[in-house]
Design an enzyme around this catalytic site. Sequence first.
Site, PDB file in Angstrom:
ATOM      1  N   THR A  15       0.832  -1.212   0.000  1.00  0.00           N
ATOM      2  CA  THR A  15       0.000   0.000   0.000  1.00  0.00           C
ATOM      3  C   THR A  15       0.858   1.250   0.000  1.00  0.00           C
ATOM      4  O   THR A  15       0.537   2.245  -0.646  1.00  0.00           O
ATOM      5  CB  THR A  15      -0.906   0.013   1.259  1.00  0.00           C
ATOM      6  OG1 THR A  15      -1.768  -1.111   1.184  1.00  0.00           O
ATOM      7  CG2 THR A  15      -1.723   1.276   1.355  1.00  0.00           C
ATOM      8  N   SER A  26       1.699  -7.455  -1.275  1.00  0.00           N
ATOM      9  CA  SER A  26       2.419  -8.519  -0.551  1.00  0.00           C
ATOM     10  C   SER A  26       1.636  -9.833  -0.494  1.00  0.00           C
ATOM     11  O   SER A  26       2.186 -10.849  -0.076  1.00  0.00           O
ATOM     12  CB  SER A  26       2.824  -8.052   0.849  1.00  0.00           C
ATOM     13  OG  SER A  26       1.720  -8.014   1.717  1.00  0.00           O
ATOM     14  N   THR A  73       1.678  -4.616   4.069  1.00  0.00           N
ATOM     15  CA  THR A  73       1.490  -5.032   5.460  1.00  0.00           C
ATOM     16  C   THR A  73       0.920  -6.448   5.593  1.00  0.00           C
ATOM     17  O   THR A  73       1.113  -7.096   6.613  1.00  0.00           O
ATOM     18  CB  THR A  73       0.539  -4.066   6.212  1.00  0.00           C
ATOM     19  OG1 THR A  73      -0.734  -4.070   5.555  1.00  0.00           O
ATOM     20  CG2 THR A  73       1.103  -2.660   6.254  1.00  0.00           C
ATOM     21  N   ASP A  74       0.234  -6.902   4.530  1.00  0.00           N
ATOM     22  CA  ASP A  74      -0.506  -8.168   4.688  1.00  0.00           C
ATOM     23  C   ASP A  74       0.397  -9.346   5.039  1.00  0.00           C
ATOM     24  O   ASP A  74       0.028 -10.196   5.845  1.00  0.00           O
ATOM     25  CB  ASP A  74      -1.312  -8.484   3.418  1.00  0.00           C
ATOM     26  CG  ASP A  74      -2.450  -7.497   3.217  1.00  0.00           C
ATOM     27  OD1 ASP A  74      -2.789  -6.778   4.173  1.00  0.00           O
ATOM     28  OD2 ASP A  74      -3.000  -7.441   2.092  1.00  0.00           O
TER      29      ASP A  74
HETATM   30  N1  ASP Z   1      -2.554  -5.487   0.282  1.00  0.00           N
HETATM   31  C1  ASP Z   1      -1.516  -4.616   0.742  1.00  0.00           C
HETATM   32  C2  ASP Z   1      -0.216  -5.398   0.764  1.00  0.00           C
HETATM   33  O1  ASP Z   1       0.008  -6.171   1.656  1.00  0.00           O
HETATM   34  C3  ASP Z   1      -1.846  -4.093   2.094  1.00  0.00           C
HETATM   35  C4  ASP Z   1      -0.868  -3.111   2.699  1.00  0.00           C
HETATM   36  O2  ASP Z   1       0.231  -2.926   2.257  1.00  0.00           O
HETATM   37  O3  ASP Z   1      -1.263  -2.477   3.706  1.00  0.00           O
HETATM   38  O4  ASP Z   1       0.578  -5.266  -0.147  1.00  0.00           O
END
Ligand code: ASP
Length: 329
Positions: free
Chosen positions: A12, A54, A85-86
């Site tokens: 993100t 991710s 973050t995932d």
């Molecule tokens: N879907 C995103 C990822 O993990 C979520 C994030 O980065 O907060 O790449």
Amino acid sequence: MKRILMIATGGTIASKETAEGLAPALSSQELLACVPEVAKACSVQTVQPFNLDSTNVRAGHWLDIARIIEENYDGFDGFVVTHGTDTMAYTAAALSYLVQNSAKPIVLTGSQKSVYSRDTDARKNLTDAFLFCADDRAFGVRIVFDGSVILGTRAKKTRTRSYNAFSSIDYPAVAVMREGAPFYYIEWEKPASPPVFYRALNENVFVLKMIPGLRADIFDYLDGHCDGLVIESFGAGGLPNYENDAFRARLSRFLSLGKTAVLTTQVEREGSALDTYAVGRKLRSCGPVLEARCMTLEATVAKLMWILSFAKGKDAEKLFYTPVERDIF
Ligand code: ASP
């Protein structure tokens, strides 16, 4: 001035809105340009091995990041990895096993909101990550997020939307960032010996999450498809004994094939205690069942992938219980 290598991998933090939804689009240089103030604290070079949500990051990517760190280890004082973050907690755990004993910091960060969003947390997280990385006392693999500094082996994403997306599980955050400087709750000596790099992972690790009524014939598939199995059972740990104790029979067979099984719990905190209940203790008769105790699922999976890339049986068991970066107590 500290020299830091930024390894941008997507998430993100590097995303833009597209017709299909948020997707990584920013280059590492564009991302770095969003935090011009870090230039006062460190000099930064960037690389971008991939630019992914991710959700798509897997063992091969963890090895890529570890290889970049190994190749650049002598040339830099620290590394900042920007990441979605995932699955960041998995990557942080994997890097904790792939790069051990690092006296230099390897800091992962990301954000819940795109850097272009008006109320983004990206700038603060990225700035904190660089400032922490540039601190003389920083070392090892850490996640810096929403002001918390969490061990790479102890992190878990516990919120999908809030800024405090990560929790440190069964271990305190080691520091918090206050006005751009780390305030340490826990400090210990930096490793004195050189770092140890590992270059392989065994991806044939499967996590079986128990649900009430699950049938043991799932092992028809597992026997042929995985070398390591993590069973997320209930509570303190155990397996059902319905259907003529079919789970115990199938687990015994799985272990007799020379494979490794780890019992853990789907409860987020306080870990497993397999010998507490009869449904758990009797699994000891199946063979050398390992127990994750207070390890996070992310660390358990990554540690198995690391261990099973070069060890089996008793050796694997010994390594599993050998603490790495406070992953197990
Ligand atoms: N879907 C995103 C990822 O993990 C979520 C994030 O980065 O907060 O790449």
